[in-house]
Design an enzyme around this catalytic site. Structure first.
Site, PDB file in Angstrom:
ATOM      1  N   LYS A  22      13.805   2.898  -4.490  1.00 25.74           N
ATOM      2  CA  LYS A  22      13.353   1.522  -4.737  1.00 25.74           C
ATOM      3  C   LYS A  22      12.148   1.521  -5.666  1.00 25.74           C
ATOM      4  O   LYS A  22      12.122   0.817  -6.683  1.00 25.74           O
ATOM      5  CB  LYS A  22      12.977   0.843  -3.416  1.00 25.74           C
ATOM      6  CG  LYS A  22      12.189  -0.445  -3.591  1.00 25.74           C
ATOM      7  CD  LYS A  22      11.814  -1.065  -2.267  1.00 25.74           C
ATOM      8  CE  LYS A  22      10.487  -0.648  -1.714  1.00 25.74           C
ATOM      9  NZ  LYS A  22       9.315  -1.339  -2.269  1.00 25.74           N
ATOM     10  N   ASN A  23      11.133   2.313  -5.313  1.00 23.41           N
ATOM     11  CA  ASN A  23       9.886   2.249  -6.079  1.00 23.41           C
ATOM     12  C   ASN A  23      10.038   2.786  -7.494  1.00 23.41           C
ATOM     13  O   ASN A  23       9.297   2.382  -8.390  1.00 23.41           O
ATOM     14  CB  ASN A  23       8.761   2.984  -5.336  1.00 23.41           C
ATOM     15  CG  ASN A  23       8.288   2.188  -4.124  1.00 23.41           C
ATOM     16  OD1 ASN A  23       8.631   1.020  -3.982  1.00 23.41           O
ATOM     17  ND2 ASN A  23       7.518   2.821  -3.260  1.00 23.41           N
ATOM     18  N   CYS A 118       3.698  -6.824   0.445  1.00 26.53           N
ATOM     19  CA  CYS A 118       3.536  -6.455   1.858  1.00 26.53           C
ATOM     20  C   CYS A 118       2.127  -6.777   2.343  1.00 26.53           C
ATOM     21  O   CYS A 118       1.159  -6.614   1.609  1.00 26.53           O
ATOM     22  CB  CYS A 118       3.748  -4.965   2.033  1.00 26.53           C
ATOM     23  SG  CYS A 118       5.433  -4.472   2.338  1.00 26.53           S
ATOM     24  N   ARG A 123      -4.944  -4.771  -1.473  1.00 23.74           N
ATOM     25  CA  ARG A 123      -4.077  -4.396  -2.590  1.00 23.74           C
ATOM     26  C   ARG A 123      -4.399  -5.132  -3.897  1.00 23.74           C
ATOM     27  O   ARG A 123      -3.600  -5.931  -4.404  1.00 23.74           O
ATOM     28  CB  ARG A 123      -2.612  -4.575  -2.213  1.00 23.74           C
ATOM     29  CG  ARG A 123      -2.270  -3.835  -0.950  1.00 23.74           C
ATOM     30  CD  ARG A 123      -0.794  -3.759  -0.702  1.00 23.74           C
ATOM     31  NE  ARG A 123      -0.140  -2.767  -1.534  1.00 23.74           N
ATOM     32  CZ  ARG A 123       1.141  -2.460  -1.437  1.00 23.74           C
ATOM     33  NH1 ARG A 123       1.903  -3.058  -0.576  1.00 23.74           N
ATOM     34  NH2 ARG A 123       1.671  -1.539  -2.211  1.00 23.74           N
ATOM     35  N   ASP A 308       3.902   5.754   2.881  1.00 26.16           N
ATOM     36  CA  ASP A 308       5.152   5.057   3.191  1.00 26.16           C
ATOM     37  C   ASP A 308       5.981   5.748   4.273  1.00 26.16           C
ATOM     38  O   ASP A 308       7.030   5.234   4.658  1.00 26.16           O
ATOM     39  CB  ASP A 308       5.995   4.891   1.918  1.00 26.16           C
ATOM     40  CG  ASP A 308       5.469   3.775   1.037  1.00 26.16           C
ATOM     41  OD1 ASP A 308       4.622   3.000   1.494  1.00 26.16           O
ATOM     42  OD2 ASP A 308       5.914   3.678  -0.129  1.00 26.16           O
ATOM     43  N   ARG A 400      14.370  -5.293   1.951  1.00 26.95           N
ATOM     44  CA  ARG A 400      13.636  -5.011   0.713  1.00 26.95           C
ATOM     45  C   ARG A 400      13.750  -3.533   0.332  1.00 26.95           C
ATOM     46  O   ARG A 400      13.627  -3.198  -0.840  1.00 26.95           O
ATOM     47  CB  ARG A 400      12.150  -5.363   0.870  1.00 26.95           C
ATOM     48  CG  ARG A 400      11.885  -6.841   1.035  1.00 26.95           C
ATOM     49  CD  ARG A 400      10.396  -7.123   1.002  1.00 26.95           C
ATOM     50  NE  ARG A 400       9.772  -6.318  -0.026  1.00 26.95           N
ATOM     51  CZ  ARG A 400       8.597  -5.709   0.084  1.00 26.95           C
ATOM     52  NH1 ARG A 400       7.892  -5.843   1.176  1.00 26.95           N
ATOM     53  NH2 ARG A 400       8.120  -4.996  -0.890  1.00 26.95           N
TER      54      ARG A 400
HETATM   55  C1  UD1 Z   1       3.032   1.902  -4.643  1.00 26.28           C
HETATM   56  C2  UD1 Z   1       4.335   1.579  -3.990  1.00 26.28           C
HETATM   57  C3  UD1 Z   1       4.118   1.346  -2.517  1.00 26.28           C
HETATM   58  C4  UD1 Z   1       3.462   2.542  -1.909  1.00 26.28           C
HETATM   59  C5  UD1 Z   1       2.205   2.896  -2.677  1.00 26.28           C
HETATM   60  C6  UD1 Z   1       1.592   4.210  -2.229  1.00 26.28           C
HETATM   61  C7  UD1 Z   1       5.720   0.458  -5.656  1.00 26.28           C
HETATM   62  C8  UD1 Z   1       6.295  -0.818  -6.073  1.00 26.28           C
HETATM   63  N1  UD1 Z   1       4.889   0.376  -4.590  1.00 26.28           N
HETATM   64  O1  UD1 Z   1       2.192   0.764  -4.458  1.00 26.28           O
HETATM   65  O2  UD1 Z   1       5.360   1.108  -1.892  1.00 26.28           O
HETATM   66  O3  UD1 Z   1       3.111   2.224  -0.576  1.00 26.28           O
HETATM   67  O4  UD1 Z   1       2.476   3.036  -4.055  1.00 26.28           O
HETATM   68  O5  UD1 Z   1       2.497   5.233  -2.407  1.00 26.28           O
HETATM   69  O6  UD1 Z   1       5.983   1.513  -6.200  1.00 26.28           O
HETATM   70  N2  UD1 Z   1      -5.729  -0.053  -5.714  1.00 26.28           N
HETATM   71  C9  UD1 Z   1      -6.847  -0.693  -6.196  1.00 26.28           C
HETATM   72  N3  UD1 Z   1      -6.741  -1.363  -7.388  1.00 26.28           N
HETATM   73  C10 UD1 Z   1      -5.569  -1.409  -8.082  1.00 26.28           C
HETATM   74  C11 UD1 Z   1      -4.444  -0.767  -7.568  1.00 26.28           C
HETATM   75  C12 UD1 Z   1      -4.548  -0.087  -6.375  1.00 26.28           C
HETATM   76  O7  UD1 Z   1      -7.906  -0.672  -5.596  1.00 26.28           O
HETATM   77  O8  UD1 Z   1      -5.545  -2.022  -9.144  1.00 26.28           O
HETATM   78  C13 UD1 Z   1      -5.829   0.676  -4.442  1.00 26.28           C
HETATM   79  C14 UD1 Z   1      -4.905   0.123  -3.376  1.00 26.28           C
HETATM   80  O9  UD1 Z   1      -5.493  -0.931  -2.647  1.00 26.28           O
HETATM   81  C15 UD1 Z   1      -4.675   1.350  -2.514  1.00 26.28           C
HETATM   82  C16 UD1 Z   1      -4.670   2.481  -3.531  1.00 26.28           C
HETATM   83  O10 UD1 Z   1      -5.340   1.983  -4.671  1.00 26.28           O
HETATM   84  O11 UD1 Z   1      -5.737   1.546  -1.619  1.00 26.28           O
HETATM   85  C17 UD1 Z   1      -3.311   2.987  -3.942  1.00 26.28           C
HETATM   86  O12 UD1 Z   1      -2.483   1.915  -4.341  1.00 26.28           O
HETATM   87  P1  UD1 Z   1      -1.302   2.091  -5.389  1.00 26.28           P
HETATM   88  O13 UD1 Z   1      -0.964   3.527  -5.522  1.00 26.28           O
HETATM   89  O14 UD1 Z   1      -1.629   1.306  -6.594  1.00 26.28           O
HETATM   90  O15 UD1 Z   1      -0.106   1.448  -4.668  1.00 26.28           O
HETATM   91  P2  UD1 Z   1       0.933   0.491  -5.325  1.00 26.28           P
HETATM   92  O16 UD1 Z   1       1.226   0.912  -6.719  1.00 26.28           O
HETATM   93  O17 UD1 Z   1       0.535  -0.903  -5.031  1.00 26.28           O
END
Ligand code: UD1
Length: 422
Positions: A22-23, A118, A123, A308, A400
């Site tokens: 999915k991701n 979610c 986030r 995850d 999802r």
């Molecule tokens: C992706 C996955 C999600 C998975 C996560 C961790 C997709 C669509 N989603 O989410 O299912 O749970 O990786 O493997 O692929 N953060 C910030 N600022 C930002 C972005 C992130 O502070 O701009 C923080 C987040 O709050 C979190 C950490 O960084 O604490 C990691 O998040 P991130 O790796 O970005 O997760 P997603 O890409 O949202």
């Protein structure tokens, strides 16, 4: 709203095919926006998040055709006629922010609503925005929307991520393929989904080095072409089904599974007394006789233990021998499954980002509520091992991220059914 009823029914045996990730698919789909030639994805999973991304891409003017029952997606962005990703679609799924980098890189402007997704913490998307700014984007936040411009096109730059973000790395990687000059992403995410995206972009003509390490270098090109790319195996679906025989006993082969996708997770399974064997067609997992031992887990960016799989691992630890400590380091508020597992007789104490789980002999079936995608499947796993009937409500979360979950588990001996409208 549909529910799933699970009744503990002893060991599970057989084979389960693992779908495309999915991701990975959710980041490969926006890559179509980088080219005016068609991008075809094979091995796509059939999930509601993929439908949401399809809806988003179509709203921008892209054509998306599903073939082979949705396992093949043919996308074409030759005639984009809208550069606004609307709140009504974006709020359904956080991955929608991934259209920002590609649209901005190709056409020099984009407006994208800030996402929802979610309910597992704040986030934010600040790292996505900072990365694009480092490539010369001019950004403005107005009424819940990011307005992005790059009048002369994006320019290569150095992006230093203060913390590892999967999504921000993906957005920056896609944008940099069409930026003028060289972009270096430091402290980049190393997840298999990033490598899969880089592989796809290379097929489209991008010049990328270092994906899979924490420094990715991208040499911008003038244009990208079309390509056909198979979506990598879903390591989270894989890990989830690997836990089914670990919890219930039996022997299950996860078809398409690869150790390199779930290395840290397999180390924990081994420590817990679960055997994992590589076969020609996938990974075979067994809990033949012994009990499961308690193991401590800390979630980390790849190659560490994935956030995850934390909820599903907690379901296993609920009936392990001894006490385990699960530390959640990626997202705050990601223990919403704990109170539901407690309803099933689990002994769990949550303090901030740490959950302490003391194994009990047997869980007991109960009505429980799914609160997010991975939490929902952890309740199903727990239900498979519990005595009596577990009714999991709000299973729309599950749709999802897990295709045909009832069919897949039924085929290996689980007693599980989906009830509509309850
Ligand atoms: C992706 C996955 C999600 C998975 C996560 C961790 C997709 C669509 N989603 O989410 O299912 O749970 O990786 O493997 O692929 N953060 C910030 N600022 C930002 C972005 C992130 O502070 O701009 C923080 C987040 O709050 C979190 C950490 O960084 O604490 C990691 O998040 P991130 O790796 O970005 O997760 P997603 O890409 O949202």
């Amino acid at each position: 709203m549909d529910s799933i009823i699970v009744t503990g029914n002893g060991p599970l045996n057989g084979q389960i095919p693992i779908a495309g990730a999915k991701n990975a698919c959710l980041t490969l789909m926006p890559a179509t926006l980088l080219s005016d030639e068609p991008l075809t994805l094979t091995n796509a999973p059939r999930l509601s998040d993929i439908k949401t991304m399809t809806e988003l891409l179509r709203s921008l003017g892209a054509e998306v055709t599903q073939l082979q029952d949705g396992q093949v997606l043919v996308m074409s962005s030759h005639a984009l006629n809208n550069h606004v990703a609307d709140y009504d679609i974006v709020r359904k799924m956080r991955a929608s922010i991934l259209v920002l980098g590609p649209m901005l890189a190709r056409d020099g402007h984009a407006v994208v609503s800030l996402p929802g997704g979610c309910a597992i913490g704040a986030r934010p998307v600040d790292l996505h925005l900072k990365a694009l700014e480092a490539m010369g984007a001019e950004l403005e936040l107005k009424e819940g929307y990011v307005h992005a411009k790059a009048p002369g096109g994006l320019k290569g730059g150095n992006v230093d991520f203060p913390l590892v973000s999967v999504g921000a790395t993906e957005n920056a990687l896609m944008a940099a393929t069409l930026a003028k000059g060289t972009t270096v992403l430091n402290n980049a995410a190393r997840e298999p989904e990033i490598v899969d995206l880089a592989d796809c972009l290379r097929r489209m003509g991008a010049q990328i080095d270092g994906d899979g390490t924490s420094t990715i270098t991208i040499q911008g090109v003038d244009r990208l072409n079309g390509a056909t790319h198979p979506v990598v195996t879903d390591r989270i679906e894989l890990g989830t089904y690997m836990l089914a025989p670990a919890i219930c006993g039996g022997e299950l082969e996860c078809l398409g599974g690869r150790i390199d996708l779930v290395g840290a997770f397999c180390e924990k399974l081994d420590a817990a007394g679960i055997s994992v064997e590589e076969t020609k067609t996938g990974l075979k997992v067994a809990r033949k006789n012994g009990h499961v031992r308690a193991v401590d887990v800390t979630t980390e960016p790849f190659p560490g233990f994935p956030t995850d799989l934390q909820a599903q691992m907690m379901a296993l630890m609920c009936t392990a021998q001894g006490t385990s400590v699960l530390e959640e380091k990626i997202f705050e508020n990601r223990f919403m499954h704990a109170p539901e597992l407690i309803r099933m007789g689990a002994k769990i104490d949550v303090h901030g980002g740490t959950a302490t789980v003391t194994g009990v002999e047997r869980l007991k079936g109960a009505p429980v509520m799914a609160t997010d995608l991975r939490a929902s499947v952890s309740l199903i796993l727990a239900g498979l091992a519990a005595e009596g009937e577990t009714i999991v409500s709000r299973v729309y979360h599950l749709d999802r991220g897990y295709e045909h979950v009832v069919r897949k588990l039924e085929s290996v001996g689980a007693r599980i059914e989906r009830i509509s409208g309850q």
